[in-house]
Write a protein that holds these residues in place. Sequence first.
Motif: not given
Length: 315
Positions: A262-290
């Motif tokens: 959203q900050r990129l779309e509003r122009g508050e931030l830019i990507l000076p070296f190109g787009d999101f070409a690198l995947s993070s080693p982490c991901e968003y996970q959900l966790a709960h007890p059985p």
Amino acid sequence: MLNLPPRAGCELNSSQFANFYTFQVAARHLSFARAAQELCLTPSAVSHRIGRLERGLGLKLFQRLTRQICLTADGERIFNILQGAVGELLEALQQAPGSEIAGPLAVYLRPSLAECWLVPRLAEFTARYPAIALDIRVGNETVDFRTQNIDLALYFTCGAFPGLVTSTLMDERIAPVCSPEYAQRHGLLEHPDNLQQCTLLHDSLAWDNAAYDAEWQLWARHRGIEAKLPQRSLTFDRSDLCTLAATHHAGIAIGRQRLVQQRLERGELILPFGDFALSSPCEYQLAHPPREPMPNRLQAFIDWLHECAADTEHA
């Protein structure tokens, strides 16, 4: 099922049930004063109810210290039993034919994900499920579901959670971000060599056991410029604070696409070296007890989260 050892004089009449409920609330808060506020009682009345319960059970449930209370081993055992019993009762009432999905739901997540992704979307969920009482809590710690009254945790993680039910909510991609003014001032557009003049903004808790500059090092290895990273830096313990500092021209941060879009779309931030070409080693996970059966309110929230994640898939 509430399966307690028989004790002389312990009859589960309406008064005793009130004492059990008072104990459950006090154990959840670890405070007689806060329990009194929730129950509209005085702290003295809470203390008397718990004293009667302890005498009836023949067990000591709390250690009363100078300025706080804590559960004894018996208190923790009975608190865990009560948590399950009350949850089963609420679920049974909720599943009555024609009933509305309702009840309390405590959700824990990292502050950055709450600020930048979840909270801006909550109006849609509450409009769809007005009888679900969401309790949103944030922090950088890992939840102990045995002792904390949490139904669901959302983590940005590279690890696993043995003994919990987990699912991947969404992946993440990363890239450096800065304000347009900062990029112009330091001649950054398509010139990563000019990073030497810059201040790097670090999320020191990017994931569990990560180095303070782990995300920058990951991106630099991807670009083959590890030796060109500057030493000048500012360090935070939240990704959203890094990008907020970048928005205000304090330096250049590693942005997570899900959190900075959203900050990129509003122009508050830019990507000076190109787009999101690198995947993070982490991901968003959900966790709960059985949980058997799975509470309808929890399943509804998980399903809605997956809808939101699908709506924001990377292009």
